[in-house]
Scaffold this motif. Structure first.
Motif, PDB file in Angstrom:
ATOM      1  N   LEU A 144      -8.352   8.867   3.694  1.00 42.17           N
ATOM      2  CA  LEU A 144      -7.028   8.239   3.640  1.00 42.17           C
ATOM      3  C   LEU A 144      -7.014   6.883   4.344  1.00 42.17           C
ATOM      4  N   VAL A 145      -7.950   6.678   5.270  1.00 38.83           N
ATOM      5  CA  VAL A 145      -8.039   5.366   5.921  1.00 38.83           C
ATOM      6  C   VAL A 145      -8.457   4.317   4.895  1.00 38.83           C
ATOM      7  N   THR A 146      -9.428   4.668   4.053  1.00 39.21           N
ATOM      8  CA  THR A 146      -9.860   3.750   2.981  1.00 39.21           C
ATOM      9  C   THR A 146      -8.719   3.466   2.014  1.00 39.21           C
ATOM     10  N   VAL A 147      -7.989   4.526   1.650  1.00 42.88           N
ATOM     11  CA  VAL A 147      -6.862   4.358   0.718  1.00 42.88           C
ATOM     12  C   VAL A 147      -5.779   3.480   1.339  1.00 42.88           C
ATOM     13  N   PHE A 148      -5.548   3.661   2.642  1.00 47.18           N
ATOM     14  CA  PHE A 148      -4.529   2.847   3.326  1.00 47.18           C
ATOM     15  C   PHE A 148      -4.865   1.365   3.253  1.00 47.18           C
ATOM     16  N   TRP A 149      -6.134   1.014   3.521  1.00 45.51           N
ATOM     17  CA  TRP A 149      -6.516  -0.401   3.485  1.00 45.51           C
ATOM     18  C   TRP A 149      -6.456  -0.958   2.066  1.00 45.51           C
ATOM     19  N   ARG A 150      -6.753  -0.118   1.074  1.00 44.50           N
ATOM     20  CA  ARG A 150      -6.619  -0.568  -0.320  1.00 44.50           C
ATOM     21  C   ARG A 150      -5.150  -0.815  -0.670  1.00 44.50           C
ATOM     22  N   CYS A 151      -4.260   0.077  -0.191  1.00 45.45           N
ATOM     23  CA  CYS A 151      -2.821  -0.124  -0.433  1.00 45.45           C
ATOM     24  C   CYS A 151      -2.341  -1.409   0.218  1.00 45.45           C
ATOM     25  N   LEU A 152      -2.802  -1.628   1.465  1.00 46.90           N
ATOM     26  CA  LEU A 152      -2.391  -2.829   2.194  1.00 46.90           C
ATOM     27  C   LEU A 152      -2.875  -4.087   1.486  1.00 46.90           C
ATOM     28  N   LYS A 153      -4.074  -4.035   0.930  1.00 43.34           N
ATOM     29  CA  LYS A 153      -4.615  -5.197   0.210  1.00 43.34           C
ATOM     30  C   LYS A 153      -3.770  -5.506  -1.027  1.00 43.34           C
TER      31      LYS A 153
END
Length: 271
Positions: free
Chosen positions: A53-62
């Motif tokens: 979910l950390v990876t998904v969070f940074w993708r969402c933020l991008k």
């Protein structure tokens, strides 16, 4: 004496805080369970199946901070709102005509029922064959898939209005505008808000299918790109953009509902 005063003041405040905390906790608990299950699965499965979910969070933020990517989110949101607005206006007019005339009702009801039975994917195929413009194709698909629900729900609200109350209001000889503002609008507003809530979820699913097969931009198009690269983190991040939008609009509709119907009594007993 002063202690008693402090106790009587503190007790209601603490009760309100506890009630608010319970309400927030109850609302967030389902999301927390889903998030925990996904994160737990990411510990045991490869990242291309269950990314962290950390990876998904940074993708969402991008996606949210990159202007070029956010344009696709904005395009999908505008398509949903335009399609729902068009279907609501057409459905409302059809419902009014059907409520005023039995002949119109007998003519339009079977047609709307027929439209309701046609799958969304079929409307996508029809639109691709009939029309050239991408935006008009998506608008047509959105309208055709949500129009019957809007029309039938508004028609149901109009027919559920109290006939005795209508006769009483007519005895005062109101103007059409005053009749709509004082009598009709408050009576059908709950059904209208419910129809928007129901159609919002349907529209968000339909627009993705339409963009997936017939658009060169938008969340559906980006999901197709992630599928071709087998990028689960990207697919989840783009999907969450639509989820955020639906939750945001649902919250706005709920706020409108609470504000418009704050005069209603709330029962302490569940049904």
């Amino acid at each position: 004496m002063s202690g008693r005063v402090i106790e009587t003041v503190d007790t209601p405040l603490s009760t309100h805080l506890l009630t608010a905390a319970k309400r927030v906790g109850t609302s967030l608990l389902p999301f927390a369970v889903v998030i925990a299950l996904w994160q737990f699965a990411s510990l045991f499965f490869p990242s291309f199946l269950f990314p962290s979910l950390v990876t998904v969070f940074w993708r969402c933020l991008k996606i949210l901070t990159d202007g070029a990517l956010f344009i696709d989110v904005a395009a999908t949101v505008l398509r949903i709102l335009a399609g729902l607005t068009g279907a609501f206006l057409i459905g409302g007019i059809l419902a009014l005509l059907m409520a005023r005339s039995q002949a119109v009702d007998k003519f339009l009801s079977p047609i709307l029922t027929l439209f309701q039975g046609i799958p969304a994917l079929s409307w996508v195929v029809f639109a691709i064959i009939w029309f050239h413009g991408v935006e008009f194709r998506i608008f047509f698909i959105m309208v055709m898939t949500t129009l019957p629900a809007f029309a039938f729900q508004i028609l149901g609200a109009l027919r559920a209005m109290s006939k005795d109350l209508m006769e009483m209001v007519f005895s005062f000889r109101p103007t059409r505008m005053k009749l709509f503002r004082v009598m009709i609008a408050p009576a059908i507003l709950p059904e209208i808000l419910t129809s928007w809530k129901v159609n919002l979820g349907n529209a968000s699913r339909v627009v993705v299918v339409a963009e997936l097969v017939g658009a060169t931009g938008g969340v559906g198009y980006q999901l197709l790109q992630q599928q071709q690269m087998f990028d689960m983190a990207g697919a989840l991040a783009w999907t969450l953009q639509l989820v955020f939008f639906v939750l945001l609009v649902q919250a706005a509709l709920t706020l409108i509902e609470k504000t418009a119907f704050r005069y209603r009594a709330v029962s302490e007993r569940a049904i």
